[in-house]
Structures are given as C-alpha cells and as structure tokens.
Motif scaffolding. Structure first.
Motif, short mmCIF file in Angstrom:
data_model
loop_
_atom_site.label_atom_id
_atom_site.label_comp_id
_atom_site.label_asym_id
_atom_site.label_seq_id
_atom_site.Cartn_x
_atom_site.Cartn_y
_atom_site.Cartn_z
N ARG A 1 1.87 -7.17 -6.26
CA ARG A 1 1.95 -5.87 -5.60
C ARG A 1 2.51 -4.82 -6.55
O ARG A 1 3.39 -5.11 -7.37
N ARG B 1 2.80 -2.40 -2.61
CA ARG B 1 1.43 -2.07 -2.17
C ARG B 1 0.47 -3.06 -2.79
O ARG B 1 0.45 -3.27 -4.01
N LYS C 1 -1.07 -4.24 3.89
CA LYS C 1 -1.35 -3.36 2.75
C LYS C 1 -0.03 -2.93 2.11
O LYS C 1 0.10 -2.91 0.88
N TYR C 2 0.95 -2.55 2.94
CA TYR C 2 2.28 -2.18 2.45
C TYR C 2 3.30 -3.16 3.00
O TYR C 2 3.25 -3.55 4.17
N GLY D 1 3.74 7.95 3.61
CA GLY D 1 3.55 6.85 2.68
C GLY D 1 4.03 7.13 1.27
O GLY D 1 4.09 8.28 0.83
#
Length: 581
Positions: free
Chosen positions: A194, A212, A220-221, A257
C-alpha cells in the motif's frame, strides 16, 4: 487535569517574547515588540507582544492571550499539548493525571519513536519501488509533493517490520497499530502493498497511517486503528502542511480523502485538510476555527455526500461565532476533488470553493425540502425541526438572522418564532435593568484597571460589588485568588490562565480585548482607580439610603433603622464636601 499551581510556575519560567519570537519575527517598539499578525493577512504590523504583561494582542483581528494561548492558536495545539510543549522547553515535567485515552510522557515518547521509525522505513521503501513510484506519477504527483507529505510505501509481505524492529518489544508495534495479532498469537504487518500517508499531530509527529491499495483490492483505503496516540474524531490529515496557507487565506477547505488533499496541493491549492474516514466532529470544527474564520466543506454531490454535509453542519452549529462562517460545496457526481482538479484545473476548483452555499442556506434548503410549506402541518414541522438546531447556535446575530428567515418560511413574525423557540425569555433573562447596567459600567471600568494592575484587586471593597453581575463576580474571584497567593503581581497571563475553562472565561476574554484596544494611561491609572472606588462607595451609599427612605415612606422605620439612615445621610454629605474641596 493539570494543577493550577503548575501552570503558574510554568508561566513564570517562560518568556512570551521568546515563545512568539520562535514563530514570528518580532521587532522592538518601545517597551513592546511588534510584528505582522500571524493569525490574519496584513501588511502593516498590528500584532503586539508585551514583555511586562506577558501577553499578546492583535489590533487588527483581536487575537490575544498568554504564551499558552499563542501555541494553542498558532500551532493548533490543545491546552494540554500547549502546556507540554512549553514545559518541555522549560525543562519541566507536567504533573497530569493519566487516562485510558492518553499515555504518560515516557510511554508517549516510546510510541512516537516507533511511529517515526516506521514512517522512515516506509519512505525509504517507496524509493526502492518503481511500481509505487509509477502509481504516484500516474496520479500526477511530483517527488516534491510526495516528500512534503512524507508519502511512503509498505511492501508486500507479512513481516517486513520485523527487520526494522528485530529483538524489540513487539507490544509497542501492536499498541501503535502497525501489526495485527492472529488467532494463534502471531503478529503480522497491518499494511501490505500500500501507498502510505502519514497522519501527523500538531507537532508534525507521525501518529497514524492511511494506506491506499495500488491495484484493485479491498478495502481501497485502510487507516490505523485508534491508539493511545491517535483518535480519529480529533485529527485532520494535512493540517501541519496546510497551516501557513490556511492563515494566509483565512480559510480552510475540508475534503474527505488523503489523495484529495495531496492532489490539490500538487495543483497549488494548499489550504486543504481531510477528515479521517469519520464524520466531521465538533472537535474538528473547533480546531479549524482556531486556524481560520472560514471553513468550506467539500463533498461529493451524491446522497452520501449530502448526508455527510448535514453531519458537518450539525457539528459546526455550536462553534460558529458572528465573525466566522462555514460553507458547503458539492462537486458534480462524476468527480471527487482529486479528479476535479486534474480534469478542470486549480482555478476552477478555487472558483467553486470561493462561492459555497452558506451554512444557514443549506440548513434552510434542507428543512424546506423535507416539508410541505403549503400546509400548516408542514410549516409547523419545519419549525419543530429547526428549533433544536437554532438553539445550538451561540452566535446571537447569526441566530437572529436565521430566525428571521425561518419566520418568512413559516408565515409568522420573527417575534413569534423567537417566542416559540424560547429565545425571548433567554434575552430577557440576559438583559440587565438600567441600574444594573450603570453598575456594570463601573465594574467593567474597574476590571479594565485590574487587568493592567492585577495586584490592585486587593484594594477593591468587593463586598460593595453587585451580587448578580458577571464583571463583579470576576473581580471578586481575582481578588480572592490574590488573597490566597495563587496569582503573582503584575502579570496578565497568569490571570488569563487561572480562569481558563471557568464560568469567568468569557467575561475575562471580552475585558482583555477592551483593555488592549482602549488602555488607560499608566500615568493616570492610580487616579482613575481611586475615582472608581469612590464612585462605587457613593453608589452603594445612595442605594442604601434609597432603600431605607422607601421603607420609611411605606411602613416606617424602627429606631435602629432611623439611626442608620441618619448616619448614611451624614456620610453622603461628608463625601460631597470632600469632592468639592
């Protein structure tokens, strides 16, 4: 809770000129130091630091306070963190009670060191990963921006951190949220393959991470869990990097985000922060209003975005003041801030953020949309839904404007809506009678004098002060603190900190602002103080005479009361004769 005695000792050990001068280039101007204000944009210096009072004040924006207040406002620190920062500089240990949510100083230092080493490992790993570098370049990010935000990479694999922390206490990694314990009791890395976004505290220490995924994958996060260092409801991503730009613009944009913050910064929109996978909280809003007078929340235009906006609106109500504002921007459905700025450019985003829907506009629009205003029942429901929201607003002028707008929608007079919401009763309770206002004026004058010479509070006959007046109550509290030896002579900063988070704080804050903008000349201060004390005595004398005279006209006085009245009248004549002489 930090003992008040420690706060006083700490302030005696630090010099506000040194504290402020660490962040702001000060120039000497007579007995004071001046600079362009760090809290708002200006070209002519209006920010003053007084070494004698250990106090700062800006004549432009009104910011003022002690060395502790400065760190809270300038660095966005909490009170406890500001005290810790100052104590660290002074070589003092803070005697603060421990709590489950926080750690003591030694433990906190160990956790912070672990997080710092992990962040350094992830940054180095990014340099060795062409794949991760290619992903960031594909998102339009430069190496400069990646370095500014400390972006890193967690490689694939389950035990990469073992090599960095070999032989060390694995419990520290677990408490930092960097590893997960399996059902069999084995530890493995939480973040794998990530891109890593460090989440920093107000001092720029990494306290958590957001990861991420590079390719397809879920989630996804991924965020760090809450730890002794990290509470999502308190922290904001990107605030340390954005602080200077926020102050320059006197405005902060809130997105959802990490990539939104970083992408906007890449395009030159630097006054942006993000919440951390949680709804906006009152603590977020309070922290941001310490940095700027204007908050712009930016959400997706879908239903989820509108729900998030409503939660942010509710979180903002109690933090609004009459000179601050919150607004809302909704992006087209096909965009988030990252894709919007890449597709349409920074100027398009700035234009959008410069014209947000005001908080009251959004509130009225949402309430109007939920109710049929053509029907009496709909108008009634509108007011029922609005009432708890309006009562949470503490800014009186803003609240009055909102009541006026609601009255137009409901087809009632503003006075009727105020009455239905109970606002008239609140206003009547807060409005003093004419005689009380006259006494308040004298108490305010005495308070302004005492803020210049706090030790003179011992010379005030506090028993003559009004029993139900906030300024008088503060004067009594200051005099009592001096009498008990809790305050040193000649320092305003210690008075401010002594009454922080007490019922006296708001009154003291207003008095400090007034005292700074309209100071009494030092040469005449003693005369003004003496005149105010004489006036206080005369007022009380007249009040007692009036009360006894009124009783004599209605029910008669006994012998003791007649003697008391004669004594008071004689005393009044003596005071009048001394004034004429």
């Amino acid at each position: 809770m930090i003992p008040q005695s420690f706060i006083q000792d700490l302030l005696a050990r630090v010099d506000i000129v040194d504290v402020v001068g660490h962040y702001v280039p000060l120039k000497r101007a007579g007995a004071n130091h001046v600079a362009c204000c760090p809290f708002h944009a200006e070209k002519t210096p209006s920010f003053t630091v007084s070494a004698s009072k250990q106090f700062y004040h800006c004549f432009g924006c009104g910011a003022h306070g002690s060395a502790i207040s400065f760190l809270m406002e300038h660095a966005g620190l909490s009170f406890v963190d500001a005290v810790r920062e100052l104590a660290g500089r002074a070589g003092m240990s803070v005697p603060v009670e421990s709590s489950p949510a926080r750690t003591d100083g030694a433990d906190s230092a160990g956790l912070l060191d672990t997080m710092r080493r992990a962040a350094e490992y992830y940054r180095k790993a990014l340099k060795d990963s062409e794949r991760a570098i290619g992903y960031l370049k594909g998102r339009g990010l430069s190496g400069e921006i990646a370095a500014r935000f400390g972006i890193g990479y967690a490689p694939p694999g389950w035990h990469n951190l073992d090599a960095i922390f070999s032989g060390e206490d694995a419990g520290m990694l677990r408490r930092c949220g960097l590893v997960i314990e399996s059902a069999e009791g084995r530890l493995y890395d939480r973040f794998r393959d990530r891109v890593m976004f460090p989440i920093l505290d107000a001092r720029s220490n990494p306290i958590a991470f957001g990861g991420r995924v590079i390719d397809e994958g879920e989630p996804k996060y991924m965020n760090s869990p809450e730890t002794p260092l990290f509470e999502k409801r308190r922290e904001l991503y990107g605030l340390p990097q954005a602080r200077a730009a926020i102050r320059q613009a006197d405005s902060v944009i809130v997105v959802e985000g990490y990539m939104d913050v970083v992408a906007l910064a890449q395009h030159g929109v630097a006054n942006v922060v993000a919440t951390l996978g949680t709804a906006t909280t009152g603590e977020h809003v309070q922290k941001l209003f310490r940095q700027a007078h204007r908050i712009v929340f930016c959400f997706d235009g879908d239903e989820a975005g509108r729900r998030a906006a409503w939660r942010a609106l509710e979180a903002s109500l109690e933090e609004l003041t009459d000179d601050s504002a919150a607004g809302f921007v909704f992006l087209p459905p096909e965009h988030d801030p990252d894709s919007f700025v890449r597709a349409l450019g920074a100027e398009a985003f700035r234009s959008l953020a410069a014209a947000p829907t005001a908080l009251t506009g959004l509130l009225l629009r949402e309430l109007r949309g939920r109710n049929d205003l053509a029907a009496a029942e709909g108008r009634s429901r509108l007011l029922a839904e609005a009432k708890p929201l309006v009562l949470r607003i503490r800014a009186p002028m803003l609240r009055s404007q909102l009541v006026r707008s609601l009255s137009e929608l409901a087809g009632l007079a503003p006075a009727e809506v105020s009455d239905l919401f109970g606002l008239k009763a609140l206003a009547r309770a807060a409005r003093p009678a004419p005689a009380a206002r006259q006494r308040a004026s004298l108490s305010r004058r005495l308070l302004r004098i005492i803020l210049q010479k706090p030790e003179w509070s011992a010379g005030i006959p506090v028993e003559l002060l009004s029993a139900d007046e906030p300024e008088a109550a503060l004067l009594r509290a200051i005099a009592s603190a001096f009498d008990r030896g809790e305050l040193p002579a000649g320092r305003l900063d210690t008075v401010v900190e002594r009454f922080r988070d007490t019922p006296h704080e708001a009154v003291l804050d207003a008095a400090c602002r007034s005292s700074a903008t309209e100071p009494i000349d030092e040469g005449s201060l003693e005369t003004v103080f003496g005149d105010a004390i004489d006036q206080l005595r005369r007022q009380c004398l007249s009040r007692d005479i009036a009360a006894l005279s009124a009783k004599g006209r209605t029910g008669g006085l006994n012998g003791e009361e007649r003697s008391r009245l004669a004594e008071l009248l004689a005393r009044k004549q003596e005071l009048a004769a001394s004034r004429e002489a």
